[in-house]
Motif scaffolding. Structure first.
Motif, short mmCIF file in Angstrom:
data_model
loop_
_atom_site.label_atom_id
_atom_site.label_comp_id
_atom_site.label_asym_id
_atom_site.label_seq_id
_atom_site.Cartn_x
_atom_site.Cartn_y
_atom_site.Cartn_z
N ASP B 158 30.72 -10.43 -11.08
CA ASP B 158 31.17 -11.43 -11.47
C ASP B 158 29.98 -13.30 -11.98
OD1 ASP B 158 33.80 -11.98 -11.71
OD2 ASP B 158 34.06 -13.33 -10.35
N THR B 170 32.52 -7.64 -14.19
CA THR B 170 32.91 -9.05 -14.15
C THR B 170 34.76 -8.48 -14.12
OG1 THR B 170 33.73 -11.33 -14.67
CG2 THR B 170 33.45 -9.77 -16.36
N SER B 171 35.63 -9.38 -14.28
CA SER B 171 37.15 -8.91 -14.21
C SER B 171 37.53 -9.66 -15.23
CB SER B 171 38.03 -9.68 -13.20
OG SER B 171 38.46 -9.45 -11.98
N ASN B 173 38.58 -12.21 -16.79
CA ASN B 173 39.13 -13.20 -16.32
C ASN B 173 39.94 -14.39 -17.46
OD1 ASN B 173 36.88 -13.91 -13.68
ND2 ASN B 173 35.69 -13.10 -15.46
N PRO B 203 32.47 -16.78 -15.69
CA PRO B 203 34.14 -16.67 -15.80
C PRO B 203 34.72 -17.07 -15.67
CG PRO B 203 32.27 -15.34 -14.09
CD PRO B 203 31.39 -16.39 -14.95
N SER B 204 34.41 -18.43 -15.06
CA SER B 204 34.88 -19.75 -14.21
C SER B 204 35.49 -20.24 -15.69
CB SER B 204 34.39 -20.88 -14.09
OG SER B 204 34.82 -21.68 -13.65
N ARG B 207 38.21 -17.78 -17.22
CA ARG B 207 39.35 -18.62 -16.48
C ARG B 207 40.38 -20.05 -16.76
NH1 ARG B 207 37.76 -16.77 -10.34
NH2 ARG B 207 37.34 -14.72 -11.12
N SER B 258 40.73 -20.29 -8.03
CA SER B 258 40.14 -18.86 -6.49
C SER B 258 41.08 -19.19 -5.63
CB SER B 258 38.79 -19.26 -6.17
OG SER B 258 39.15 -20.17 -5.46
N PHE B 285 43.85 -17.02 -7.61
CA PHE B 285 43.20 -16.31 -7.96
C PHE B 285 42.36 -15.20 -7.06
CE2 PHE B 285 40.84 -13.88 -11.34
CZ PHE B 285 40.85 -13.87 -12.28
N ASP B 286 42.25 -14.09 -7.23
CA ASP B 286 41.20 -13.20 -6.38
C ASP B 286 42.20 -12.17 -5.44
OD1 ASP B 286 38.87 -14.57 -7.09
OD2 ASP B 286 38.16 -15.87 -5.42
N GLN B 303 42.05 -9.38 -8.01
CA GLN B 303 40.79 -8.25 -8.46
C GLN B 303 40.10 -7.67 -8.25
OE1 GLN B 303 37.72 -10.92 -10.30
NE2 GLN B 303 37.70 -12.03 -8.51
N THR B 333 42.61 -6.95 -14.06
CA THR B 333 43.52 -7.81 -13.07
C THR B 333 45.20 -7.27 -13.39
OG1 THR B 333 43.53 -9.64 -14.19
CG2 THR B 333 41.89 -9.69 -13.66
#
Lengths: 344, 344
Positions: B158, B170-171, B173, B203-204, B207, B258, B285-286, B303, B333
DNA sequence: GAAATCACCGTAAGCGGTTACATAAACCCT
DNA sequence: AGGGTTTATGTAACCGCTTACGGTGATTTC
């Protein structure tokens, strides 16, 4: 990576001397010692751990036995991270690393699982591990007995084991349960039930006995129908709560031996239209993260989770450096009052 | 533990042959091979890992870099256990173990911390580790760059890194965020805000961009005051929510990057008398554990947490066995609809 | 002043494997 | 039949470090 030999050549000494500088500094002359150290620093020398382990038959690693078999119902650990944090930092202080042992897959190795501790013990010897830390999520603690008998230093977390070089670290389970129930009594409850952990498991039994002692000391009688067995996991808490609510005379308070079960119980109560804490007071055990986010927040017996890790590390280190039999460590607990018991 | 030499003597062959039986079986005669294997089995022979590592310069261990510095605000990992479960089981399948590297305390070692990747890289070489897995709780990802440049195979979870033998997993995102916001739009919301993760973190940012794209595609304009930065942790979610509620025109829906922040936001809303989901729809998220126990349960972008571990293991193994540069892995996801968005 | 003691350091033998190279026997070919 | 391969195994060096043992001066001892 510079080797000892290179240092030796640059300093005009033998490799033996270089080795001595690091292992028995007092036996080498002040002046040559500092010379070696200086060169070692310049070359950023790091002794090769494999070679060192091979030669001394001791590595700077501790094995972690953690079964992640998905087929078991309760394979998740309620507070693994806190445990690891404590364990890792305490081991680090001694220069030790934590090796999470693979449980299978190596063609050369018999599948290692808790059912087959031999595999883990073999790995311990193959890697010259200093010892083993055994953690368990509560379901088949008895498998740890074999580890304890193997002779390799090992310490179990929250499981009672006995063996030549084995100990365990646990909370003051009886005391914690006692304080929880006493608190409930103090709030005026008289019909107090408990949802226990897996029977036969020592910490779980201790919590039951703490529950009993609190009731007895308060002059209450013990009712068998108020003690229902769970397995520490959420679903069992829900099932147990349903049984309790179906009783002709349901309890007004419940002490669950784990937060997970307490949450399960909470869910069951909510589904049954029973309000917490108004109609039912609830106390858990562990103080894991969800305890504080659930609504109402759980009153619970808090365990020193990183403390488990720290204590385990200490015990292992003590056994490595000689001690034959370490005494079990019992950590204090602390009652954390939040909303679910109605006293918040 | 039996050694190779013992086997050799019992079989009347040389140690070289014994070694070959295990490493290049095809080069040794069928008959002597089976003889060696039989004796090895009888003696329960296990090759000594230290010796093997010393000789081959390769161990069967992967290092885990996980900073547990308590002084950092967000040192806890939201889903460490799931990650480890995936990582461990995938590594096990290759016969590899996971070494949790000590971060300091060894007098011979410079204190190793994320700020000083050199220490970890040294350990990698000292122990002949196959590579490193870097996990981060979101606060100082940029430190990972140094690892990636060091040349040791490493894969970050991530966190986007780049280097000769480095990748990341990573996802999706952006896609996840997109689906979350789209869901909110589908419920009729038009005033949708977002609480982001730490800015600068890839990743942030992804999103945020997913959030933006969903709004734009739906023909909405973007409002700067509806994007407030957090750091993935709960407290920042609370603070952010308070700011949003104080706006002249507060949002009717919030997408938090998150679950922890979503919970924080939930708490802030509750404290302000804002009902969720009636007055405010919330998506996280998560999909961590607390998402499902909170009241109302969180709608969230799930995730594949063990999947991170599995993918990381695969990538590392691929790099060990040659591959120069592994492509980053992007995991899908899945939107999990629960109560907090008002659609449950 | 010779013997005993001591501080310091080098030599070399491991630790338990892996592997390049050499060797020997069996096999193939013309 | 003799040279060239193949196949199967042994020999020995090596990986990098630790440590028992022995040797060398210097220092102490009587």
């Amino acid at each position: 990576m510079a080797t000892g030999r290179e240092i030796a050549q640059l300093c005009g000494v033998s490799v033996a001397t270089v080795s001595r500088v690091f292992n028995q500094p007092e036996t080498v002359n002040e002046e040559t010692r500092s010379r070696v150290l200086r060169v070692a620093k310049e070359l950023d020398y790091r002794p090769n751990e494999s070679a060192r382990a091979l030669s001394t038959k001791q590595s700077t690693m501790i094995g972690l036995v953690w079964d992640t078999d998905h087929r078991r119902p309760g394979w998740r650990h309620p507070y693994l991270q806190d445990l690891l944090i404590g364990l890792k930092s305490a081991l680090s202080a001694h220069g030790y690393h934590l090796l999470m042992l693979a449980t299978s897959g190596d063609a050369r190795e018999v599948g290692a699982s808790l059912a087959d501790p031999v595999g883990y013990v073999n790995m311990t010897r193959r890697h010259h591990l200093g010892g083993l830390v055994l953690i368990d999520s509560g379901s088949d603690a008895e498998a740890f007995g074999a580890f304890a008998q193997s002779g390799v230093p090992c310490v179990a977390v929250d499981v009672v084991v006995d063996g030549p070089r084995a100990t365990y670290v646990t909370s003051d389970n009886a005391g914690g349960a006692f304080s929880a129930v006493q608190h409930l009594l103090g709030l005026g409850h008289t019909r107090i039930a408990t949802i226990t952990g897996p029977l036969g498991n020592q910490p779980s039994e201790a919590r039951v006995s703490g529950y009993r002692r609190a009731l007895v000391e308060a002059g209450h009688s013990l009712r068998d129908d108020y003690v229902v067995a769970g397995d520490y996991y959420r679903a069992s808490g829900t099932a147990a709560m349903q049984r309790l609510l179906a009783l002709p005379e349901p309890p007004t308070a419940v002490f669950a031996a784990s937060d997970e079960m307490a949450v399960g119980a909470l869910l069951a109560a909510r589904a049954a239209g029973v309000r917490v804490p108004e109609d039912l007071a609830l106390v858990g055990f562990d103080d894991i993260e969800i305890a504080s986010v659930v609504e109402p927040a759980l009153t619970t017996v808090s365990q020193d989770k990183p403390g488990f890790g720290v204590a385990a590390a200490k015990a292992i280190m003590a056994m490595i450096t000689g001690a034959e039999r370490e005494a079990p460590v019992v950590l204090p607990t602390r009652l954390v009052v939040r909303g679910s018991c109605g006293a918040g």
